[in-house]
Design a protein around this motif. Sequence first.
Motif, PDB file in Angstrom:
ATOM      1  N   LEU A  42       0.827  -1.215   0.000  1.00  0.00           N
ATOM      2  CA  LEU A  42       0.000   0.000   0.000  1.00  0.00           C
ATOM      3  C   LEU A  42       0.856   1.257   0.000  1.00  0.00           C
ATOM      4  CD1 LEU A  42      -2.987  -0.783   2.393  1.00  0.00           C
ATOM      5  CD2 LEU A  42      -3.132  -0.088  -0.002  1.00  0.00           C
ATOM      6  N   ASP A  43       1.878   1.284   0.846  1.00  0.00           N
ATOM      7  CA  ASP A  43       2.738   2.473   0.907  1.00  0.00           C
ATOM      8  C   ASP A  43       3.349   2.769  -0.456  1.00  0.00           C
ATOM      9  OD1 ASP A  43       2.166   2.763   3.596  1.00  0.00           O
ATOM     10  OD2 ASP A  43       4.079   1.931   4.296  1.00  0.00           O
ATOM     11  N   THR A  44       3.800   1.728  -1.144  1.00  0.00           N
ATOM     12  CA  THR A  44       4.394   1.903  -2.467  1.00  0.00           C
ATOM     13  C   THR A  44       3.355   2.392  -3.471  1.00  0.00           C
ATOM     14  OG1 THR A  44       6.038   0.216  -2.021  1.00  0.00           O
ATOM     15  CG2 THR A  44       5.614   0.715  -4.331  1.00  0.00           C
ATOM     16  N   LEU A  45       2.167   1.805  -3.434  1.00  0.00           N
ATOM     17  CA  LEU A  45       1.106   2.229  -4.349  1.00  0.00           C
ATOM     18  C   LEU A  45       0.711   3.686  -4.098  1.00  0.00           C
ATOM     19  CD1 LEU A  45      -1.075  -1.005  -4.355  1.00  0.00           C
ATOM     20  CD2 LEU A  45       0.133  -0.020  -6.321  1.00  0.00           C
ATOM     21  N   PHE A  46       0.672   4.109  -2.833  1.00  0.00           N
ATOM     22  CA  PHE A  46       0.322   5.508  -2.545  1.00  0.00           C
ATOM     23  C   PHE A  46       1.403   6.471  -3.018  1.00  0.00           C
ATOM     24  CE2 PHE A  46      -2.986   3.976   0.438  1.00  0.00           C
ATOM     25  CZ  PHE A  46      -4.023   4.764  -0.024  1.00  0.00           C
ATOM     26  N   ILE A  47       2.662   6.051  -2.953  1.00  0.00           N
ATOM     27  CA  ILE A  47       3.737   6.890  -3.501  1.00  0.00           C
ATOM     28  C   ILE A  47       3.532   7.048  -5.008  1.00  0.00           C
ATOM     29  CG2 ILE A  47       6.217   6.997  -3.989  1.00  0.00           C
ATOM     30  CD1 ILE A  47       6.616   5.526  -1.250  1.00  0.00           C
ATOM     31  N   GLU A  48       3.247   5.916  -5.685  1.00  0.00           N
ATOM     32  CA  GLU A  48       3.008   5.961  -7.133  1.00  0.00           C
ATOM     33  C   GLU A  48       1.786   6.820  -7.466  1.00  0.00           C
ATOM     34  OE1 GLU A  48       2.663   1.980  -8.678  1.00  0.00           O
ATOM     35  OE2 GLU A  48       4.562   1.359  -7.794  1.00  0.00           O
ATOM     36  N   LEU A  49       0.717   6.682  -6.684  1.00  0.00           N
ATOM     37  CA  LEU A  49      -0.516   7.437  -6.941  1.00  0.00           C
ATOM     38  C   LEU A  49      -0.277   8.939  -6.823  1.00  0.00           C
ATOM     39  CD1 LEU A  49      -3.591   7.167  -7.516  1.00  0.00           C
ATOM     40  CD2 LEU A  49      -3.927   7.193  -5.040  1.00  0.00           C
ATOM     41  N   LYS A  50       0.492   9.327  -5.826  1.00  0.00           N
ATOM     42  CA  LYS A  50       0.763  10.755  -5.623  1.00  0.00           C
ATOM     43  C   LYS A  50       1.609  11.335  -6.754  1.00  0.00           C
ATOM     44  CE  LYS A  50       2.195  14.059  -2.152  1.00  0.00           C
ATOM     45  NZ  LYS A  50       1.018  14.585  -1.504  1.00  0.00           N
ATOM     46  N   ARG A  51       2.486  10.528  -7.312  1.00  0.00           N
ATOM     47  CA  ARG A  51       3.390  10.999  -8.367  1.00  0.00           C
ATOM     48  C   ARG A  51       2.741  10.982  -9.750  1.00  0.00           C
ATOM     49  NH1 ARG A  51       8.832   7.658  -6.634  1.00  0.00           N
ATOM     50  NH2 ARG A  51       9.300   8.879  -4.771  1.00  0.00           N
TER      51      ARG A  51
END
Length: 197
Positions: A42-51
Motif C-alpha cells: 500500500l505504501d508503495t502504491l500511494f507513492i506511485e498514486l501521488k506521483r
Amino acid sequence: MSSFLILGYALAASIIAAPALHAADSAQVPAPSELTTPKQRLDTLFIELKRERDPDKAREISDRIRLEWQDSGSATVNLLMQWAAKAVESDHKPTALDIFDQVITLSPQYVEGWNQRATLHYQMGNYRKSMSDINRVLAIEPRHFGALAGMAAILTEAGKDELALRAWEQFLDIYPADRKAQEQLGVLEEKLAGNRT
C-alpha cells in the motif's frame, strides 16, 4: 442541528485539519520483490498514486489500492464481505448492514468493513451513521480517498462547504490526478469565492 451531527462535523474537521502523511512521499519506491506485507504494498502504491499525473494510469493504481483494501486477510471476513455485496446488489440493505456489523465485530481494524458500511448508510440517507463510520475508516487509514470523497459529499449536502473543500483538498493531496475530485474542488472554490464577494 442535533448535537451528534455537530460532533460528527467536529470530528470531520479535526481529521481534515490533521497534518498530512508526507513521510512516504520522498521515499524510494522499492522493487516488487521487496514488498512482502500489505502495508508495504500500500505504501508503495500511494507513492506511485501521488506521483502519477495521467488520470488513466492513476485510476489503475487506485484500483490496485482498492484490491489491497478488499483483502481482509481472513477467509471468513472476505466471504462475509461477498455476501454483503450480494445483499446490497439485491436491495436487501438491512441484511447487508447486519453482515457488515458482523465483519466489524470480527475484524475491527479491517478498513473496508467500516468503509462499505459507511457507503451503505450514505445510500440509505443515514448521514450521521455514515459520517461516524467514515471517521473510523480515516482513523485506521488516513489515506482512504474513498472515505474522504464520502465525507466531502455529506459535508456538501449539509451546506458545510468550507469543510467539504478541505476534504477534497486532502483527497487531491493523496490522489492528485482524479478529475472528478478536481472538478468538485473547483465548484466549491467558485461557490465560496462568490459567497465572499
